[in-house]
Design an enzyme around this catalytic site. Structure first.
Site, PDB file in Angstrom:
ATOM      1  N   SER A 229       0.838  -1.206   0.000  1.00 28.43           N
ATOM      2  CA  SER A 229       0.000   0.000   0.000  1.00 28.43           C
ATOM      3  C   SER A 229       0.878   1.263   0.000  1.00 28.43           C
ATOM      4  O   SER A 229       1.624   1.484  -0.951  1.00 28.43           O
ATOM      5  CB  SER A 229      -0.960  -0.033   1.190  1.00 28.43           C
ATOM      6  OG  SER A 229      -1.956   0.953   1.065  1.00 28.43           O
TER       7      SER A 229
ATOM      8  N   ASP B 265      -0.304  -3.971  -4.113  1.00 25.39           N
ATOM      9  CA  ASP B 265      -1.460  -3.079  -4.247  1.00 25.39           C
ATOM     10  C   ASP B 265      -1.120  -1.663  -3.779  1.00 25.39           C
ATOM     11  O   ASP B 265      -1.622  -1.190  -2.751  1.00 25.39           O
ATOM     12  CB  ASP B 265      -2.671  -3.607  -3.478  1.00 25.39           C
ATOM     13  CG  ASP B 265      -3.982  -3.133  -4.108  1.00 25.39           C
ATOM     14  OD1 ASP B 265      -4.044  -3.015  -5.341  1.00 25.39           O
ATOM     15  OD2 ASP B 265      -4.946  -2.863  -3.367  1.00 25.39           O
TER      16      ASP B 265
ATOM     17  N   HIS C 215      -8.116  -5.057  -0.848  1.00 26.12           N
ATOM     18  CA  HIS C 215      -6.799  -4.427  -0.756  1.00 26.12           C
ATOM     19  C   HIS C 215      -5.780  -5.382  -0.138  1.00 26.12           C
ATOM     20  O   HIS C 215      -4.652  -5.517  -0.625  1.00 26.12           O
ATOM     21  CB  HIS C 215      -6.935  -3.166   0.087  1.00 26.12           C
ATOM     22  CG  HIS C 215      -5.747  -2.254   0.051  1.00 26.12           C
ATOM     23  ND1 HIS C 215      -5.081  -1.912  -1.101  1.00 26.12           N
ATOM     24  CD2 HIS C 215      -5.106  -1.584   1.056  1.00 26.12           C
ATOM     25  CE1 HIS C 215      -4.094  -1.076  -0.826  1.00 26.12           C
ATOM     26  NE2 HIS C 215      -4.082  -0.873   0.483  1.00 26.12           N
TER      27      HIS C 215
END
Length: 444
Positions: free
Chosen positions: A148, A172, A242
């Site tokens: 992230s 991601d 996610h």
């Protein structure tokens, strides 16, 4: 390496084992000031994190060194995947695994504040690498796994070294505040010698735009199987897609027998339609595999352009999907539109089913149609095949699909035999079961 450098030791304040910063929602409400800690794990003590002094500690850079960088922590909680990832990496080879703990700075209700801290974290990592590697070793052996916001931190570190870091994996990469930014404001393929990116939440917390040499789009990059599709599911609704990216990466270490291959294609829609099932034009050694071993395809990228890579998964570990291509040649006088359901049965009577993504195809006389079929289970030997043709019409006449040849090609296991059936008639909404035979060499 100099003799002095080969004698480098770990400078530790004590022999205690340290863990990830333990915070809670109360800390988040009050707010946290950025504090970066580096926790070193080695094979000598896999379960014990050595707290490195950013100013004084040195590491043995003759070993591969992997940095794991987490992202935004809105509740201050411990990342559930962190320990497992570190342990699995150490099981692969003798290396340094460094967890970059910036929970103080990532744990806040204000996401923009956490995002603004990413460059500050990157500066501290750059300084640490300057002291340990630059002038003493090679950045080739440095590998950063960024999750992230952590993906962008890895990118910023790579930029500071002009892309000379060996590898970055963006898990991601965070989308909010980073979407459509210039490449120096986010992770980019120029940030390391090899950058691979996994996308699982492009319509939420992740980012859709390609950022690596290879970009893997799981199930098109959004709406992962097994994740809730309604807000009443609570926290899982917001984080499941996610977080799936890191579990896919961990799976590549945990279940090596389940190699998730991905296929280059212009779009996910084309991939679903069965138009992209070959990798030879871009990757001579075969389709790239998601996760830890993706860098084995690095050499394929030097001479030819690449495309985004697409694949499907199941709803739980080990996430593997078994792909087949169903080739059909028909002899109806008029075109027929519809989709086909297929079931496979093995010798013991077990059944696995695919519905071809419910994509309607046009079947024209003597024109071969390719359908992408995916199954949750792998049958080494198939004893029977069932097909059912449907146009989706509730009312009106029932049609027939007259097949000259049906061929089932294993895509995941291409070394297996192709299975065929000749002269077959499918009546709409009627399941037809038959015993396949090994295909003959025919010219059509």
């Amino acid at each position: 390496f100099s003799t002095v450098f080969l004698c480098f030791f770990f400078f530790l304040e004590d022999n205690k084992c340290y863990g990830f910063t333990d915070l809670n929602f109360g800390n988040v409400l009050v707010g946290t000031k950025l504090n970066v800690k580096l926790l070193l794990y080695t094979r000598e003590k896999e379960d014990c994190g050595f707290l490195l002094d950013l100013e004084k500690s040195t590491i043995n850079v003759t070993k591969k060194t992997i940095f794991i960088i987490h992202g935004y922590r809105p509740t201050g909680s411990y990342p559930v995947w962190l320990d497992k990832l570190a342990q699995l990496l150490l099981s692969k080879e003798d290396m340094n695994v460094i967890i970059v703990d910036w929970n103080e700075g990532a744990a806040t209700l204000l996401y923009p504040l956490a995002a603004s801290n990413t460059k500050k974290v990157a500066v501290k990592l750059k300084d640490f690498l300057d002291k340990n590697v630059v002038g003493h070793g090679s950045l080739d052996s440095v590998y950063m796994i960024g999750v992230s916001l952590g993906a962008h931190i890895a990118g910023f570190v790579g930029q500071m070294f002009n892309g000379s870091i060996g590898r970055i994996t963006g898990v991601d990469p965070a989308g909010p505040l980073f979407k459509n930014k210039p490449k120096d404001e986010r992770l980019d393929s120029s940030d390391a010698q090899f950058v691979d990116v996994i996308h699982t939440d492009t319509n939420g917390l992740g980012s859709e735009e390609p950022m690596g040499h290879i970009d893997f789009y799981s199930n098109g990059g959004k709406n992962q199987p097994g994740c809730p599709d309604h807000v009443f599911a609570g926290k899982e609704y917001f984080v499941c897609d996610h977080r799936r990216a890191i579990f896919l990466f961990i799976n590549s270490l945990k279940n090596p027998q389940c190699n998730i291959s991905a296929y280059p294609c212009t779009s996910y829609k084309d991939f679903q339609h069965g138009n992209c099932y070959s990798c030879e034009d871009f990757f001579p050694k075969g389709c790239p595999v998601l996760g830890y071993h993706a860098d084995e395809w690095k050499s394929s990228l030097k001479s030819k352009p690449y495309k985004n890579l697409y694949f499907h998964t199941t709803n739980k570990e080990p996430f593997c999907v078994q792909y087949y291509i169903l080739d059909i040649i028909t002899w109806n006088k008029r075109p027929r539109w519809g989709d086909i359901m297929i079931k496979l049965t093995n010798a013991s009577g077990s059944i696995t089913e695919s519905k071809m993504n419910r994509v309607a195809k046009e079947f024209q006389k003597y024109k071969e149609v390719h359908l992408l079929a995916k199954f949750q289970h792998d049958f080494e030997k198939i004893s029977r095949i069932s097909l059912k043709f449907s146009t989706g019409n509730v009312f009106g006449p029932k049609y027939k699909l007259r097949i000259i040849r049906m061929r089932l090609r294993p895509l995941t296991k291409p070394e297996r035999s192709h299975l065929c059936r000749y002269d077959l008639i499918l009546e709409e909404n009627t399941e037809v079961e038959f015993r396949p035979i090994t295909c003959k060499d025919l010219e059509m």
